[in-house]
Scaffold this motif. Structure first.
Motif, PDB file in Angstrom:
ATOM      1  N   VAL A   1       0.822  -1.212   0.000  1.00  0.00           N
ATOM      2  CA  VAL A   1       0.000   0.000   0.000  1.00  0.00           C
ATOM      3  C   VAL A   1       0.858   1.265   0.000  1.00  0.00           C
ATOM      4  O   VAL A   1       0.462   2.294  -0.562  1.00  0.00           O
ATOM      5  N   ALA A   2       2.062   1.199   0.595  1.00  0.00           N
ATOM      6  CA  ALA A   2       2.884   2.388   0.836  1.00  0.00           C
ATOM      7  C   ALA A   2       3.052   3.286  -0.385  1.00  0.00           C
ATOM      8  O   ALA A   2       2.840   4.505  -0.291  1.00  0.00           O
ATOM      9  N   PRO A   3       3.415   2.768  -1.562  1.00  0.00           N
ATOM     10  CA  PRO A   3       3.603   3.684  -2.708  1.00  0.00           C
ATOM     11  C   PRO A   3       2.298   4.266  -3.238  1.00  0.00           C
ATOM     12  O   PRO A   3       2.323   5.281  -3.957  1.00  0.00           O
ATOM     13  N   LEU A   4       1.182   3.667  -2.876  1.00  0.00           N
ATOM     14  CA  LEU A   4      -0.124   4.164  -3.317  1.00  0.00           C
ATOM     15  C   LEU A   4      -0.682   5.211  -2.359  1.00  0.00           C
ATOM     16  O   LEU A   4      -1.476   6.069  -2.764  1.00  0.00           O
ATOM     17  N   ALA A   5      -0.283   5.126  -1.085  1.00  0.00           N
ATOM     18  CA  ALA A   5      -0.891   5.968  -0.051  1.00  0.00           C
ATOM     19  C   ALA A   5      -0.444   7.422  -0.139  1.00  0.00           C
ATOM     20  O   ALA A   5      -1.165   8.329   0.295  1.00  0.00           O
ATOM     21  N   ARG A   6       0.772   7.632  -0.637  1.00  0.00           N
ATOM     22  CA  ARG A   6       1.321   8.991  -0.757  1.00  0.00           C
ATOM     23  C   ARG A   6       1.300   9.711   0.591  1.00  0.00           C
ATOM     24  O   ARG A   6       0.836  10.839   0.725  1.00  0.00           O
ATOM     25  N   LYS A   7       1.819   8.999   1.602  1.00  0.00           N
ATOM     26  CA  LYS A   7       2.035   9.540   2.948  1.00  0.00           C
ATOM     27  C   LYS A   7       0.743   9.968   3.644  1.00  0.00           C
ATOM     28  O   LYS A   7       0.756  10.845   4.506  1.00  0.00           O
TER      29      LYS A   7
ATOM     30  N   ALA B   1      -3.524   8.482   4.847  1.00  0.00           N
ATOM     31  CA  ALA B   1      -4.370   7.308   5.038  1.00  0.00           C
ATOM     32  C   ALA B   1      -4.884   6.819   3.689  1.00  0.00           C
ATOM     33  O   ALA B   1      -5.269   7.617   2.830  1.00  0.00           O
ATOM     34  N   PHE B   2      -4.875   5.519   3.502  1.00  0.00           N
ATOM     35  CA  PHE B   2      -5.322   4.931   2.239  1.00  0.00           C
ATOM     36  C   PHE B   2      -6.698   4.297   2.371  1.00  0.00           C
ATOM     37  O   PHE B   2      -7.537   4.410   1.486  1.00  0.00           O
TER      38      PHE B   2
ATOM     39  N   GLY C   1       6.643   6.948   4.130  1.00  0.00           N
ATOM     40  CA  GLY C   1       5.710   7.693   4.975  1.00  0.00           C
ATOM     41  C   GLY C   1       4.479   6.917   5.360  1.00  0.00           C
ATOM     42  O   GLY C   1       3.455   7.499   5.749  1.00  0.00           O
ATOM     43  N   TYR C   2       4.569   5.583   5.293  1.00  0.00           N
ATOM     44  CA  TYR C   2       3.416   4.746   5.601  1.00  0.00           C
ATOM     45  C   TYR C   2       3.824   3.707   6.644  1.00  0.00           C
ATOM     46  O   TYR C   2       4.030   2.534   6.358  1.00  0.00           O
ATOM     47  N   ALA C   3       3.948   4.167   7.883  1.00  0.00           N
ATOM     48  CA  ALA C   3       4.438   3.314   8.964  1.00  0.00           C
ATOM     49  C   ALA C   3       3.380   2.352   9.477  1.00  0.00           C
ATOM     50  O   ALA C   3       3.717   1.308  10.053  1.00  0.00           O
ATOM     51  N   HIS C   4       2.118   2.688   9.295  1.00  0.00           N
ATOM     52  CA  HIS C   4       1.025   1.865   9.823  1.00  0.00           C
ATOM     53  C   HIS C   4       0.012   1.608   8.731  1.00  0.00           C
ATOM     54  O   HIS C   4      -0.189   2.439   7.832  1.00  0.00           O
TER      55      HIS C   4
END
Length: 263
Positions: free
Chosen positions: A130-136, A138-139, A258-261
């Protein structure tokens, strides 16, 4: 010291659990006939750290987050399952069969389910995907912790969640043992790969016994090919602990994005 053993990870159904227990009993009879097969009566982090564990199985995420200081890696199973390559495995990204989602990118604003905070297959690789999609930011609109991969599958099927990451070995066993569940979900992706769930022993187990365990694993595999087929076992690899650093690498890449959780 009275040795104990348990295989808590891939018991998708009681029938499959029985086959795993028969396999474990076969291995142990070749190494330590007095070893007791047990059902852990405590949370697994405590069980894995018991000083008299001769053989058990853990997830790679807790292994690289402190458990490695108290256990030895015996071997890593190689499974015959879509999403496995050698001793590596991935997670299958699933949604409901009738849902409109056709990719993980399309799931922005959807509801996610995951099994445990310390699961590599249910949380860590899901977060990494998910991280590269979330753009830092919440997704997902909501995130549900279910306690197990089967729980995550049921959450998706029952419309309490829209997407989940399921260990590909678990999902293969679900297809074998619970096809009615597997038919209600649809695969929309596959996560990055990392080393599979290792078989472990306490640091108190002598190195010579670790080698004997490895020999017993291979012998039990060779002498019961039909059982190995039922358990989707292709063999075992003796991976160095350094190979499991891949799990931390996936975690660090998600954090760097930027997506730690999982949110």
């Amino acid at each position: 010291m009275t040795w104990i053993a348990a295989l808590p990870m891939y018991n998708v159904t009681p029938a499959l659990a029985t086959v795993w227990r028969e396999w474990l009993d076969d291995v142990l009879r070749r190494v330590s006939p007095a070893c007791h097969i047990v059902e852990p009566d405590e949370e697994l982090h405590g069980f894995w750290r018991r000083p008299n564990v001769l053989l058990s199985q853990t997830c790679g995420y807790p292994l690289v987050h402190g458990l490695n200081e108290q256990v030895q890696v015996i071997a890593t199973p190689r499974f015959d399952a879509p999403g496995c390559a050698g001793a590596d495995y991935s997670s299958v990204l699933v949604t409901r069969a009738e849902s409109q989602f056709d990719s993980l990118a399309a799931c922005r604003g959807a509801r996610a389910a995951y099994n445990q905070d310390d699961s590599n297959s249910g949380m860590n690789v899901f977060r990494h995907a998910v991280a590269p999609l979330a753009r830092k930011s919440a997704f997902f609109s909501a995130v549900l912790r279910t306690g197990s991969h089967l729980g995550s599958l049921r959450a998706v099927i029952e419309n309490r969640a829209d997407v989940a990451a399921i260990d590909c070995v678990t999902f293969a066993f679900v297809c074998d043992e619970l096809p009615e569940l597997a038919q209600k979900v649809r695969q929309i992706g596959l996560t990055a790969a990392s080393p599979g769930l290792p078989l472990i022993a306490s640091n108190n187990v002598p190195r010579a016994t670790i080698e004997t365990l490895r020999e017993a694993l291979n012998e039990a595999h060779r002498t019961q090919p039909e059982r190995a087929k039922r358990l989707r076992l292709k063999g075992f690899s003796a991976l160095p602990l350094a190979d499991y650093e891949r799990i931390e690498q996936l975690e660090n890449e998600a954090r760097a994005a930027g997506y730690a959780h999982l949110v």
